[in-house]
Design an enzyme around this catalytic site. Structure first.
Site, PDB file in Angstrom:
ATOM      1  N   ASP A  64       0.804  -1.225   0.000  1.00  0.00           N
ATOM      2  CA  ASP A  64       0.000   0.000   0.000  1.00  0.00           C
ATOM      3  C   ASP A  64       0.841   1.280   0.000  1.00  0.00           C
ATOM      4  O   ASP A  64       0.344   2.340  -0.353  1.00  0.00           O
ATOM      5  CB  ASP A  64      -0.946   0.016   1.213  1.00  0.00           C
ATOM      6  CG  ASP A  64      -0.208  -0.200   2.531  1.00  0.00           C
ATOM      7  OD1 ASP A  64       1.029  -0.358   2.513  1.00  0.00           O
ATOM      8  OD2 ASP A  64      -0.855  -0.229   3.591  1.00  0.00           O
ATOM      9  N   HIS A  65       2.108   1.189   0.372  1.00  0.00           N
ATOM     10  CA  HIS A  65       2.923   2.403   0.497  1.00  0.00           C
ATOM     11  C   HIS A  65       3.617   2.780  -0.817  1.00  0.00           C
ATOM     12  O   HIS A  65       3.510   3.898  -1.292  1.00  0.00           O
ATOM     13  CB  HIS A  65       3.985   2.225   1.582  1.00  0.00           C
ATOM     14  CG  HIS A  65       3.479   2.400   2.976  1.00  0.00           C
ATOM     15  ND1 HIS A  65       2.502   1.614   3.516  1.00  0.00           N
ATOM     16  CD2 HIS A  65       3.820   3.273   3.952  1.00  0.00           C
ATOM     17  CE1 HIS A  65       2.258   2.001   4.753  1.00  0.00           C
ATOM     18  NE2 HIS A  65       3.053   3.009   5.053  1.00  0.00           N
ATOM     19  N   ASP A 119       4.059  -1.226  11.238  1.00  0.00           N
ATOM     20  CA  ASP A 119       3.586   0.111  10.897  1.00  0.00           C
ATOM     21  C   ASP A 119       3.013   0.716  12.168  1.00  0.00           C
ATOM     22  O   ASP A 119       2.250   0.058  12.889  1.00  0.00           O
ATOM     23  CB  ASP A 119       2.512   0.038   9.811  1.00  0.00           C
ATOM     24  CG  ASP A 119       2.231   1.427   9.276  1.00  0.00           C
ATOM     25  OD1 ASP A 119       2.749   1.763   8.206  1.00  0.00           O
ATOM     26  OD2 ASP A 119       1.522   2.195   9.957  1.00  0.00           O
ATOM     27  N   ARG A 379      -0.193  12.843  10.283  1.00  0.00           N
ATOM     28  CA  ARG A 379       1.135  13.410  10.575  1.00  0.00           C
ATOM     29  C   ARG A 379       1.405  14.608   9.686  1.00  0.00           C
ATOM     30  O   ARG A 379       1.118  14.561   8.493  1.00  0.00           O
ATOM     31  CB  ARG A 379       2.232  12.365  10.312  1.00  0.00           C
ATOM     32  CG  ARG A 379       2.187  11.275  11.322  1.00  0.00           C
ATOM     33  CD  ARG A 379       3.344  10.306  11.193  1.00  0.00           C
ATOM     34  NE  ARG A 379       3.267   9.419  12.340  1.00  0.00           N
ATOM     35  CZ  ARG A 379       3.581   8.137  12.327  1.00  0.00           C
ATOM     36  NH1 ARG A 379       4.045   7.577  11.225  1.00  0.00           N
ATOM     37  NH2 ARG A 379       3.481   7.417  13.410  1.00  0.00           N
ATOM     38  N   SER A 535       6.881   7.071  12.959  1.00  0.00           N
ATOM     39  CA  SER A 535       6.839   5.807  12.230  1.00  0.00           C
ATOM     40  C   SER A 535       7.619   4.693  12.926  1.00  0.00           C
ATOM     41  O   SER A 535       8.570   4.936  13.659  1.00  0.00           O
ATOM     42  CB  SER A 535       7.437   6.047  10.845  1.00  0.00           C
ATOM     43  OG  SER A 535       8.013   4.879  10.336  1.00  0.00           O
ATOM     44  N   ARG A 537       9.431   2.569  11.347  1.00  0.00           N
ATOM     45  CA  ARG A 537      10.455   2.089  10.423  1.00  0.00           C
ATOM     46  C   ARG A 537      11.759   1.736  11.130  1.00  0.00           C
ATOM     47  O   ARG A 537      12.414   2.586  11.738  1.00  0.00           O
ATOM     48  CB  ARG A 537      10.684   3.121   9.302  1.00  0.00           C
ATOM     49  CG  ARG A 537      11.092   4.487   9.772  1.00  0.00           C
ATOM     50  CD  ARG A 537      11.041   5.525   8.652  1.00  0.00           C
ATOM     51  NE  ARG A 537       9.666   5.901   8.350  1.00  0.00           N
ATOM     52  CZ  ARG A 537       9.288   7.073   7.849  1.00  0.00           C
ATOM     53  NH1 ARG A 537      10.179   7.983   7.574  1.00  0.00           N
ATOM     54  NH2 ARG A 537       8.022   7.326   7.619  1.00  0.00           N
TER      55      ARG A 537
HETATM   56  C1  MIC Z   1       4.230   6.344   8.272  1.00  0.00           C
HETATM   57  O1  MIC Z   1       3.061   6.700   8.384  1.00  0.00           O
HETATM   58  O2  MIC Z   1       5.191   7.053   8.619  1.00  0.00           O
HETATM   59  C2  MIC Z   1       4.514   4.975   7.708  1.00  0.00           C
HETATM   60  C3  MIC Z   1       5.163   5.163   6.400  1.00  0.00           C
HETATM   61  O3  MIC Z   1       3.317   4.280   7.521  1.00  0.00           O
HETATM   62  C4  MIC Z   1       5.412   4.247   8.707  1.00  0.00           C
HETATM   63  C5  MIC Z   1       5.976   3.001   8.224  1.00  0.00           C
HETATM   64  C6  MIC Z   1       7.177   3.162   7.364  1.00  0.00           C
HETATM   65  O4  MIC Z   1       7.985   4.044   7.575  1.00  0.00           O
HETATM   66  O5  MIC Z   1       7.308   2.342   6.475  1.00  0.00           O
HETATM   67  C7  MIC Z   1       4.786   3.980  10.072  1.00  0.00           C
HETATM   68  O6  MIC Z   1       3.906   4.686  10.484  1.00  0.00           O
HETATM   69  O7  MIC Z   1       5.241   3.084  10.795  1.00  0.00           O
HETATM   70 FE1  SF4 Z   2       0.039   4.925   5.118  1.00  0.00          FE
HETATM   71 FE2  SF4 Z   2       1.387   5.570   7.332  1.00  0.00          FE
HETATM   72 FE3  SF4 Z   2      -0.050   7.395   6.017  1.00  0.00          FE
HETATM   73 FE4  SF4 Z   2      -1.301   5.496   7.311  1.00  0.00          FE
HETATM   74  S1  SF4 Z   2      -0.009   7.079   8.211  1.00  0.00           S
HETATM   75  S2  SF4 Z   2      -1.766   6.206   5.265  1.00  0.00           S
HETATM   76  S3  SF4 Z   2       0.061   3.764   7.030  1.00  0.00           S
HETATM   77  S4  SF4 Z   2       1.768   6.335   5.266  1.00  0.00           S
END
Ligand code: MIC
Ligand code: SF4
Length: 643
Positions: A64-65, A119, A379, A535, A537
């Site tokens: 999905d990313h 995630d 965010r 995140s 990550r």
């Molecule tokens: C995000 O919202 O920052 C992400 C991208 O979904 C991350 C995961 C990632 O960095 O791959 C998260 O929230 O954990």
């Molecule tokens: Fe995707 Fe992270 Fe954004 Fe949710 S917050 S939509 S999981 S990138």
């Protein structure tokens, strides 16, 4: 003494540890999820463990990313994940099927179960009564292999909701209000239970909006009871049999209780660049808006989209505003199409994007320079949109529509009457984009498909007893993992290529960091409070590891990041006296001696050879964490992970 909902689920899944706040507990994990930006690494780690088939009740790999596929990199990684899922017993949700949290809520979430996901917004599942937590990829890999998930037993907070939301005031405004009250640090070390008579008026997707954004509070997770509202949602998804009732005991004890009267809430907005920088929408009225984005795992349910369509119906957005709408899942998109709501959205001048994370993670749709972007996301960290000076505000779908129609920040309550929204009794169920794994018999013949973008993990090394290294970077409070390891369309395709990613580490703060860290060979980073928020990550630990960072010293850490640092073999240390942070300067020569003894006593002394200062540090590691650090990371600790 009575138990809270979370304590009941923890008790049922407890493998070891005491359920007293602050002690480490090991939990049995029923379900896992991964997404593709963290998934490739998680499956490489899982592969290293040599477990033929996942041992959870259910594990799902979502794409999905990174759905842009601007080169071979993502497409290759997706094929790798798909083949891993098929071989090792996981369901695979194809690109376009939707955002992991939305799809998981619709098709797989079950009250009373434990879920960890690579995630940070995995707590979305708390909306359906799951104990759902974000974790690093390696912790998810371990859980897939049947291993326990370790957390520090959290404190219990309760938010009591009374009253009922007025039209144009939404679950998103509840999330923003609690962020205003508690701040991005206010939930650290706690699980937030939502209750009170007001919750009966909130549907499961609205509850999920609230638990989703509990992540921004730093909370371990957030959870709602499982009640008749949950039952109705599961029945509408054709999964009535998954329902169980869940509630806290009347004499459950909470460390903090917060009251919110839904009837008194107003539309709220989080200003750049932090989700807790919250004011009323009214107070910013008239601010010119360039871009509006509706979607993300926070606000992309059918209910949200139907409201958006009804408000846009028969109207045209301002020519100066660019509006994107990304439904959260194929189910949502198909139902919007069937009832004609999609046409209303399209006719308004909106751009309809794929059911994916998209602009939320800077995968396209970056705002113009200095542009004001109102987003229904969770965010608004600096630079996350892909435009370094973009001004991102977080709002509800209603406030987003009001801005798209007027071209400025506008209280949606001024839009007139809220159209009546009728939710269908049954959702449209079509799981054709969720591929089941191969059978146990066929699995050994499934070939794993790999592309050249997949590079080896960085090698970690056992913790030395003495570190003599420079302070290579000093940063301030609330550093996010987006600062440490940025995402976005240019970088995200390289999540399985740590050497390439390393060039961008801390790019938002200091573009010279990667080069300086490499030259230093080994180094220490110093940060302020809530370091590593955001995140999940693990790249925010693996990349510093690759660049030679051996320890990070801060005023305090965020939960998932500290676990990722330990898993990577990097020592997280905190100042005994937070004001000592001011005594250190970037470039200072630092020494920490007797590290092993310090780990046992819980204290170490940091000597600053440049200034002559001696600074006491705290390290409250469990025996398991000490052993992981001494071994050089979790994979080494369990006897895997190369050299
Ligand atoms: C995000 O919202 O920052 C992400 C991208 O979904 C991350 C995961 C990632 O960095 O791959 C998260 O929230 O954990
Ligand atoms: Fe995707 Fe992270 Fe954004 Fe949710 S917050 S939509 S999981 S990138």
């Amino acid at each position: 003494m009575g138990l809270t909902i979370a304590q009941k689920i923890i008790r049922e899944h407890l493998i070891s540890g005491e359920m007293t706040p602050g002690s480490e507990v090991a939990l049995r994990i029923d379900q896992t999820l991964t997404q593709d930006a963290t998934g490739t690494m998680a499956y490489l780690e899982f592969e290293t463990m040599g477990v033929p088939r996942v041992k959870t009740e259910l594990s799902v790999a979502y794409i999905d990313h990174n759905t842009l596929q601007s080169g071979f990199e993502n497409a290759d990684d997706h094929r790798f994940i798909q083949s891993m899922a098929k071989k090792h017993g996981l369901y695979f949700s194809r690109p376009g099927n939707g955002i992991c949290h939305q799809v998981h809520l619709e098709r797989f979430g079950k009250p009373g179960k434990t879920l960890i996901g690579s995630d940070s917004h995995t707590p979305t599942g708390g909306g359906i009564g799951m104990l759902a937590m974000g974790a690093g990829g390696l912790d998810v890999a371990v859980a897939m292999g049947g291993g326990a998930y370790y957390i520090t037993m959290p404190k219990m907070y309760k938010v009591n909701l009374t009253g009922r939301l007025r039209p144009f005031v939404t679950a998103k405004d509840v999330s923003l209000e609690i962020l205003r009250i508690l701040s991005v640090k206010g939930g650290v070390g706690a699980i937030i239970e939502w209750g009170g008579e007001g919750i009966r008026t909130l549907s499961v997707p609205e509850r999920a909006t609230i638990t989703n954004m509990g992540t921004e509070l730093g909370a371990t997770t957030s959870i709602f009871p499982s009640d008749e509202v949950t039952k109705a949602f599961l029945e509408a998804e054709g999964r009535g049999e998954d329902f169980i009732e869940l509630k806290s005991d009347p004499d459950a004890v909470y460390d903090k209780i917060i009251e919110i009267n839904l009837s008194e809430l107003k539309p709220m907005i989080a200003c750049p660049h932090s989700p807790d920088n919250v004011v009323t929408v009214e107070s910013l009225k008239g601010t010119k808006v360039d871009q509006v984005c509706i979607g993300s795992c926070t606000n992309s349910s059918l209910y949200d989209m139907l409201k958006v369509a009804a408000l846009l119906k028969g109207k045209t957005i301002k020519p100066e505003v660019s509006l994107s709408v990304s439904p959260g899942s194929k189910q949502v998109l198909a139902m919007l199409a069937d009832c004609g709501a999609l046409s209303d959205i399209l006719a308004s001048g909106a751009r309809v994007l794929e059911c994916a994370c998209g602009p939320c993670i800077g995968m396209g749709f970056s705002p113009n320079s200095g542009g004001v972007s109102l987003r229904t996301f969770n965010r608004n960290f600096e630079g996350r949109s892909g435009t370094a000076d973009g001004q991102v505000y977080l709002v509800s779908p209603e406030t987003a529509v009001a801005a798209a129609l007027t071209g400025e920040i506008t209280d949606p309550m001024l839009l007139g009457d809220m159209p009546e929204i009728t939710m269908p009794e049954m959702f449209k169920i079509d799981d054709s984009a969720i591929l089941p794994p191969a059978s146990v018999e066929e699995a050994p013949d499934v070939e794993i498909l790999r592309g050249p973008n997949i590079k080896p993990f960085p090698d970690s090394r056992p913790m030395d007893d003495c570190l003599q290294v420079p302070l290579v970077l000093k940063v301030g409070d609330n550093i996010t993992t987006d600062h440490i390891m940025p995402a976005g369309a240019k970088i995200l395709p390289y999540r399985s290529n740590i050497p390439h990613l390393s060039q961008y580490c801390f790019g938002v703060c200091d573009t010279t960091f990667p080069q300086r860290a490499k030259e230093a060979g080994q180094s220490i980073i110093v940060g302020g409070s809530n370091y590593g928020q955001g995140s999940s990550r693990e790249h925010a630990a693996l990349v510093p590891l690759y660049l030679g960072v051996r320890a990070v010293i801060t005023k305090s850490f965020a939960r998932i990041h500290v676990a990722n640092l330990i898993n990577a073999g990097i020592m997280p240390l905190t100042f005994k006296n937070p004001e000592d942070y001011d005594k250190l300067s970037q470039g200072d020569d630092l020494v920490i001696e007797n590290i092993y003894a310090g780990m046992d006593s819980g204290e170490m002394i940091l000597q600053d050879k440049t200034s002559g200062e001696e600074i006491p540090l705290i390290c409250s590691f469990t025996d398991r964490q000490k052993a992981i650090l001494k071994a050089g990371g979790l994979l080494k600790y369990v006897g895997l992970g190369g050299k």
